[in-house]
Write an enzyme that holds these catalytic residues in place. Structure first.
Site, mmCIF file in Angstrom:
data_model
loop_
_atom_site.group_PDB
_atom_site.id
_atom_site.type_symbol
_atom_site.label_atom_id
_atom_site.label_comp_id
_atom_site.label_asym_id
_atom_site.label_seq_id
_atom_site.Cartn_x
_atom_site.Cartn_y
_atom_site.Cartn_z
ATOM 1 N N TYR A 1 0.874 -1.182 0.000
ATOM 2 C CA TYR A 1 0.000 0.000 0.000
ATOM 3 C C TYR A 1 0.906 1.225 0.000
ATOM 4 O O TYR A 1 1.563 1.515 0.993
ATOM 5 C CB TYR A 1 -0.913 -0.061 1.227
ATOM 6 N N LYS B 1 -1.641 -1.508 -3.818
ATOM 7 C CA LYS B 1 -2.576 -0.389 -3.945
ATOM 8 C C LYS B 1 -1.738 0.878 -4.112
ATOM 9 O O LYS B 1 -0.936 1.219 -3.240
ATOM 10 C CB LYS B 1 -3.479 -0.238 -2.723
#
Length: 294
Positions: free
Chosen positions: A134, A162
């Site tokens: 992330y 992400k």
């Protein structure tokens, strides 16, 4: 990267007036997203994860998984500054049973790329649940370079990334890694790039704005999956225009939460020292919501 696209909403965490978590109101937000056809990300940036205690994150995750009841996927963020606590959280989420564990880059602690590789590898080694990197450098001051993502993609339990950096160039580089490395999916964070990212190789998106416009987000995904560019483009325009209008007022997660609050006070305010409600800003947000028939 697989063909079917999917959307996750970085769900808000609802609070009572005394700043305790309102679990029932949060469950109601889960039901709203599942009804629209979206999946759930728990304890992300829009979920005020940095204001939650360890035990609260574990309980919150369990409540969301229970509420979803297998009708949608749940990814939960375990990322903390220290690898040690990140592993402890990840193991709890692994025990609960989620579809993926996102690990935001460490914040406050400045990391080298080698340090990031050691951090993510240690977490991925500690659990059976797939790990998702992330990247949100504006908030953590640490950035996963594309070559670092490529190195980590070779780990058998690191399933994707992400990207919330907001730079299309970086997202393109991550998607190149996804094309080259087997079983490494890319999820776009920037709301204005949802359709573009999906049509250029991303597996899906993880969106904060979807808290306010769950049906529009789901429409973008449905249009892309149906191969209906006109349908996806029309929905993306609404999404991007709303984003532009809302986010020009200030910090996006706070504005998303406030927009929800103006239509459903049960979501509550964020924990202090978040900015206090501003009546003038509330009027501006209300005007935007009415403009888009919300």
């Amino acid at each position: 990267m697989t063909e079917t696209k999917e959307a996750f909403v970085a769900l808000v965490t609802c609070f009572n007036d005394d700043e305790t978590i309102n679990y029932e109101a949060t469950r109601a937000q889960v039901r709203r997203q599942v009804a629209a056809g979206n999946n759930i990300m728990c304890a992300g940036t829009n979920g005020d994860f940095s204001a939650l205690t360890f035990d609260e994150k574990v309980k919150l995750c369990g409540e969301m998984v229970e509420e979803v009841g297998g009708c949608a996927k749940v990814i939960v963020n375990a990322g903390m500054p220290a690898t040690y606590e990140t592993v402890l959280l990840a193991r709890e989420f692994d025990r609960i049973g989620v579809d993926g564990i996102a690990v935001i880059t460490p914040f406050f602690i400045a990391c080298t790329q080698d340090g990031l590789i050691r951090h993510f590898t240690t977490v991925a080694d500690a659990v059976d649940t797939p790990i998702y990197l992330y990247d949100i450098p504006a908030r953590t001051q640490n950035h996963i370079e594309p070559e670092t993502a490529r190195t980590l993609a070779a780990h058998g339990n690191i399933a994707g990334i992400k990207d919330s950096g907001g730079a299309q160039e970086t997202l393109e580089a991550y998607m190149a890694v996804g094309r080259e490395m087997e079983n490494f999916d890319v999820y776009s964070g920037p709301d204005h790039l949802v359709q573009w990212s999906l049509t250029n190789g991303a597996k899906g998106c993880i969106s904060g704005l979807g808290n306010v416009l769950p049906d529009v987000l789901a429409e973008i995904i449905a249009g892309v999956n149906a191969g209906n560019e006109e349908r996806a483009t029309a929905a993306q325009k609404i999404y991007a225009d709303f984003r532009t209008d809302l986010y020009k007022l200030g910090y996006p997660p706070a504005l998303v939460k406030r927009a929800l609050y103006l239509r459903d006070p049960s979501v509550g305010a964020s924990r202090q020292p978040a900015l206090l409600p501003d009546p003038e800003q509330d009027q501006q947000i209300d005007a935007i919501l009415k403009k888009y028939d919300r």
